[in-house]
Design a protein around this motif. Structure first.
Motif, PDB file in Angstrom:
ATOM      1  N   GLN A  43      46.252  48.317  41.890  1.00 12.22           N
ATOM      2  CA  GLN A  43      45.297  48.604  42.986  1.00 12.22           C
ATOM      3  C   GLN A  43      45.150  47.734  44.272  1.00 12.22           C
ATOM      4  O   GLN A  43      45.047  48.121  45.410  1.00 12.22           O
ATOM      5  CB  GLN A  43      43.753  48.602  42.337  1.00 12.22           C
ATOM      6  CG  GLN A  43      43.798  50.057  41.593  1.00 12.22           C
ATOM      7  CD  GLN A  43      42.558  50.256  41.009  1.00 12.22           C
ATOM      8  OE1 GLN A  43      41.431  49.393  41.246  1.00 12.22           O
ATOM      9  NE2 GLN A  43      42.339  51.293  40.246  1.00 12.22           N
ATOM     10  N   ARG A  44      45.489  46.564  43.897  1.00 17.75           N
ATOM     11  CA  ARG A  44      45.448  45.527  45.087  1.00 17.75           C
ATOM     12  C   ARG A  44      46.785  45.314  45.732  1.00 17.75           C
ATOM     13  O   ARG A  44      47.037  44.232  46.190  1.00 17.75           O
ATOM     14  CB  ARG A  44      44.787  43.869  44.695  1.00 17.75           C
ATOM     15  CG  ARG A  44      43.388  44.254  44.577  1.00 17.75           C
ATOM     16  CD  ARG A  44      42.803  43.136  43.611  1.00 17.75           C
ATOM     17  NE  ARG A  44      41.384  43.090  43.501  1.00 17.75           N
ATOM     18  CZ  ARG A  44      40.609  44.159  42.942  1.00 17.75           C
ATOM     19  NH1 ARG A  44      41.401  45.242  42.424  1.00 17.75           N
ATOM     20  NH2 ARG A  44      39.376  44.164  42.972  1.00 17.75           N
ATOM     21  N   GLY A  45      47.716  46.221  45.190  1.00 18.60           N
ATOM     22  CA  GLY A  45      49.079  46.103  46.230  1.00 18.60           C
ATOM     23  C   GLY A  45      50.229  45.172  45.280  1.00 18.60           C
ATOM     24  O   GLY A  45      51.382  45.144  46.186  1.00 18.60           O
ATOM     25  N   TYR A  46      49.872  44.687  44.381  1.00 20.00           N
ATOM     26  CA  TYR A  46      50.891  43.924  43.464  1.00 20.00           C
ATOM     27  C   TYR A  46      51.614  44.773  42.646  1.00 20.00           C
ATOM     28  O   TYR A  46      51.256  45.574  42.120  1.00 20.00           O
ATOM     29  CB  TYR A  46      50.217  42.729  42.970  1.00 20.00           C
ATOM     30  CG  TYR A  46      49.326  41.990  43.876  1.00 20.00           C
ATOM     31  CD1 TYR A  46      50.067  41.206  44.855  1.00 20.00           C
ATOM     32  CD2 TYR A  46      47.968  41.881  43.547  1.00 20.00           C
ATOM     33  CE1 TYR A  46      49.221  40.346  45.689  1.00 20.00           C
ATOM     34  CE2 TYR A  46      47.262  40.921  44.413  1.00 20.00           C
ATOM     35  CZ  TYR A  46      47.768  40.314  45.610  1.00 20.00           C
ATOM     36  OH  TYR A  46      47.091  39.592  46.394  1.00 20.00           O
ATOM     37  N   ARG A  47      52.819  44.251  42.169  1.00 20.22           N
ATOM     38  CA  ARG A  47      53.622  45.046  41.122  1.00 20.22           C
ATOM     39  C   ARG A  47      53.583  44.405  39.941  1.00 20.22           C
ATOM     40  O   ARG A  47      54.033  43.257  39.524  1.00 20.22           O
ATOM     41  CB  ARG A  47      55.041  44.985  41.562  1.00 20.22           C
ATOM     42  CG  ARG A  47      55.326  45.921  42.837  1.00 20.22           C
ATOM     43  CD  ARG A  47      56.744  46.208  42.995  1.00 20.22           C
ATOM     44  NE  ARG A  47      57.498  46.910  42.136  1.00 20.22           N
ATOM     45  CZ  ARG A  47      58.764  47.230  41.809  1.00 20.22           C
ATOM     46  NH1 ARG A  47      59.466  46.779  42.569  1.00 20.22           N
ATOM     47  NH2 ARG A  47      59.044  47.788  40.997  1.00 20.22           N
ATOM     48  N   ALA A  48      52.921  45.168  38.926  1.00 14.22           N
ATOM     49  CA  ALA A  48      52.754  44.589  37.417  1.00 14.22           C
ATOM     50  C   ALA A  48      53.739  44.908  36.787  1.00 14.22           C
ATOM     51  O   ALA A  48      53.863  46.069  36.059  1.00 14.22           O
ATOM     52  CB  ALA A  48      51.423  45.038  36.840  1.00 14.22           C
ATOM     53  N   ASN A  49      54.752  44.199  36.646  1.00 16.67           N
ATOM     54  CA  ASN A  49      56.087  44.284  36.146  1.00 16.67           C
ATOM     55  C   ASN A  49      56.510  43.195  35.298  1.00 16.67           C
ATOM     56  O   ASN A  49      55.756  42.324  34.545  1.00 16.67           O
ATOM     57  CB  ASN A  49      57.204  44.687  36.966  1.00 16.67           C
ATOM     58  CG  ASN A  49      57.327  43.870  38.197  1.00 16.67           C
ATOM     59  OD1 ASN A  49      57.349  42.674  38.061  1.00 16.67           O
ATOM     60  ND2 ASN A  49      58.131  44.163  39.261  1.00 16.67           N
ATOM     61  N   ILE A  50      57.919  43.305  34.917  1.00 16.97           N
ATOM     62  CA  ILE A  50      58.505  42.243  33.877  1.00 16.97           C
ATOM     63  C   ILE A  50      58.274  40.691  34.666  1.00 16.97           C
ATOM     64  O   ILE A  50      58.103  39.826  33.726  1.00 16.97           O
ATOM     65  CB  ILE A  50      59.838  42.407  33.612  1.00 16.97           C
ATOM     66  CG1 ILE A  50      60.499  41.464  32.519  1.00 16.97           C
ATOM     67  CG2 ILE A  50      60.771  42.578  35.072  1.00 16.97           C
ATOM     68  CD1 ILE A  50      59.837  41.737  31.321  1.00 16.97           C
ATOM     69  N   GLY A  51      58.207  40.644  35.859  1.00 17.81           N
ATOM     70  CA  GLY A  51      57.897  39.320  36.462  1.00 17.81           C
ATOM     71  C   GLY A  51      56.464  38.972  35.993  1.00 17.81           C
ATOM     72  O   GLY A  51      56.263  37.785  35.835  1.00 17.81           O
ATOM     73  N   LEU A  52      55.508  39.812  35.963  1.00 22.55           N
ATOM     74  CA  LEU A  52      54.064  39.460  35.509  1.00 22.55           C
ATOM     75  C   LEU A  52      54.115  38.928  34.078  1.00 22.55           C
ATOM     76  O   LEU A  52      53.462  38.135  33.774  1.00 22.55           O
ATOM     77  CB  LEU A  52      53.009  40.656  35.820  1.00 22.55           C
ATOM     78  CG  LEU A  52      51.593  40.444  35.205  1.00 22.55           C
ATOM     79  CD1 LEU A  52      51.171  39.356  35.884  1.00 22.55           C
ATOM     80  CD2 LEU A  52      50.963  41.655  35.439  1.00 22.55           C
ATOM     81  N   VAL A  53      54.912  39.707  33.282  1.00 26.53           N
ATOM     82  CA  VAL A  53      54.803  39.291  31.712  1.00 26.53           C
ATOM     83  C   VAL A  53      55.667  38.044  31.768  1.00 26.53           C
ATOM     84  O   VAL A  53      55.239  37.169  30.763  1.00 26.53           O
ATOM     85  CB  VAL A  53      56.051  40.340  31.108  1.00 26.53           C
ATOM     86  CG1 VAL A  53      56.150  40.014  29.825  1.00 26.53           C
ATOM     87  CG2 VAL A  53      55.271  41.674  31.157  1.00 26.53           C
ATOM     88  N   VAL A  54      56.815  37.636  32.305  1.00 22.48           N
ATOM     89  CA  VAL A  54      57.152  36.404  32.028  1.00 22.48           C
ATOM     90  C   VAL A  54      56.558  35.225  32.797  1.00 22.48           C
ATOM     91  O   VAL A  54      56.341  34.086  32.063  1.00 22.48           O
ATOM     92  CB  VAL A  54      58.674  36.283  32.778  1.00 22.48           C
ATOM     93  CG1 VAL A  54      59.228  34.828  32.953  1.00 22.48           C
ATOM     94  CG2 VAL A  54      59.514  37.233  32.324  1.00 22.48           C
ATOM     95  N   TRP A  55      55.789  35.203  33.858  1.00 22.57           N
ATOM     96  CA  TRP A  55      55.458  34.325  34.613  1.00 22.57           C
ATOM     97  C   TRP A  55      54.006  34.059  33.983  1.00 22.57           C
ATOM     98  O   TRP A  55      53.554  32.868  33.914  1.00 22.57           O
ATOM     99  CB  TRP A  55      55.417  34.333  36.102  1.00 22.57           C
ATOM    100  CG  TRP A  55      56.815  33.966  36.480  1.00 22.57           C
ATOM    101  CD1 TRP A  55      57.917  34.739  36.759  1.00 22.57           C
ATOM    102  CD2 TRP A  55      57.085  32.680  37.016  1.00 22.57           C
ATOM    103  NE1 TRP A  55      58.846  34.149  37.065  1.00 22.57           N
ATOM    104  CE2 TRP A  55      58.500  32.797  37.359  1.00 22.57           C
ATOM    105  CE3 TRP A  55      56.630  31.500  37.094  1.00 22.57           C
ATOM    106  CZ2 TRP A  55      59.119  31.772  37.851  1.00 22.57           C
ATOM    107  CZ3 TRP A  55      57.375  30.328  37.459  1.00 22.57           C
ATOM    108  CH2 TRP A  55      58.745  30.482  37.794  1.00 22.57           C
ATOM    109  N   SER A  56      53.322  35.045  33.478  1.00 22.42           N
ATOM    110  CA  SER A  56      51.931  35.001  33.031  1.00 22.42           C
ATOM    111  C   SER A  56      52.102  34.259  31.453  1.00 22.42           C
ATOM    112  O   SER A  56      50.861  33.678  30.925  1.00 22.42           O
ATOM    113  CB  SER A  56      51.323  36.028  32.708  1.00 22.42           C
ATOM    114  OG  SER A  56      51.919  37.184  31.821  1.00 22.42           O
ATOM    115  N   SER A  57      53.244  34.101  30.921  1.00 22.77           N
ATOM    116  CA  SER A  57      53.662  33.530  29.764  1.00 22.77           C
ATOM    117  C   SER A  57      53.585  31.936  29.792  1.00 22.77           C
ATOM    118  O   SER A  57      53.036  31.349  28.533  1.00 22.77           O
ATOM    119  CB  SER A  57      54.985  33.900  29.147  1.00 22.77           C
ATOM    120  OG  SER A  57      55.248  35.291  28.954  1.00 22.77           O
TER     121      SER A  57
END
Length: 299
Positions: free
Chosen positions: A166-180
């Motif tokens: 909703q804040r305009g960011y893309r919650a994709n595989i990049g989020l999965v990797v870097w949040s790790s």
């Protein structure tokens, strides 16, 4: 979907369904929290080599990491370590759809449709039937409760996911990797605090081929490949067309656990599974069926 993308969907179902058997193998040789930390350490190390950091503030990645990564998987891994059968876990965890609806109602002020309320009631009844089946047939109350808690954490993570989008960011595989990079920290801290230094050292010194396979499957197959393919489908097809694929995950989970772990279920548990699956189907397809019935009645 095209034939190729349908095949991709089947690959995702198999990867995520078989994932529960892999977790069960893992907790036999590693403490669950240590296994979670090593899983996300591998995701972070390997994924960061190929996937750029997403344009998402660290505070949002931290919320995602604490709910969907650490919250969900610390509880799920612990559930299987404390007596939750892998096949049943693959089904009970899908109750996240119910908790996502509830959190969306109270936290995002989203409206809930009548079909979704019916779905929650049906699925809740099925979970009660499974949960009250007792400790015969290998399921423990602690394992079942931890699996429900994991589903609650997943539901919270889904709300965080929506807020990020909703804040305009893309919650994709990049989020999965870097949040790790963030998720592994509470895993290692709680592992040291709960499981202890001796258990950690012994596990690391006695890593075998199966342990290494488990860690790489969880990191590479379930996390990186699974979420990459999932993001691809969500990019190319409506969410309503892709979401029903998750209904196939517990089918693969239950079948693979029966074949590879020799898990047996009581008649009451099987009946509960059917009820929960019915609730999930109503949640996924109920609105569409209701609209079709209204159109037919108008004609």
């Amino acid at each position: 979907m095209s034939l190729k993308d349908t095949f991709i969907g089947l690959i995702i179902i198999f990867i995520w369904g078989f994932n529960f058997v892999v977790i069960a193998w893992g907790v036999e040789s590693m403490p669950p929290l240590l296994m979670g930390g090593l899983r996300f350490l591998l995701v972070a190390l390997l994924g960061s080599l190929f996937i750029a950091k997403p344009n998402i503030p660290w505070r949002w990645m931290t919320l995602y990491a604490l709910t969907l990564c650490f919250g969900q998987f610390s509880l799920l891994f612990s559930a299987l370590a404390f007596g939750m059968p892998a096949g049943l876990a693959s089904l009970v965890l899908q109750s996240q759809a119910v908790f996502t609806l509830l959190f969306s109602l109270f936290m995002l002020k989203e409206q809930i449709k009548n079909s979704q309320i019916l779905a929650m009631l049906i699925a809740g009844g099925g979970l009660y039937i499974i949960g009250s089946s007792g400790q015969a047939h290998s399921m423990t109350l602690l394992g079942f409760s931890l699996t429900i808690a994991a589903a609650i954490a997943w539901g919270l993570g889904n709300v965080v996911n929506r807020l990020i989008n909703q804040r305009g960011y893309r919650a994709n595989i990049g989020l999965v990797v870097w949040s790790s990079w963030i998720a592994m920290v509470p895993f290692f801290v709680t592992s040291y605090w709960v499981e202890g230094e001796v258990a950690i050292v012994n596990s690391l010194q006695n890593l075998n081929g199966l342990s290494v396979f488990v860690l790489f499957y969880l990191a590479v197959a379930a996390s990186m490949i699974g979420y990459s393919l999932w993001s691809y489908l969500l990019t190319n097809y409506p969410a309503g067309q892709v979401a029903p694929l998750t209904l196939g995950v517990p089918i693969v989970g239950i079948m693979s656990a029966s074949l590879l772990l020799n898990e047996q279920m009581s008649a009451q548990q099987i009946f509960g599974i059917v009820i929960v699956m019915l609730g999930l189907l109503v949640n996924t397809l109920g609105s569409k069926l209701y609209r079709r019935l209204r159109l037919k009645s108008v004609r």
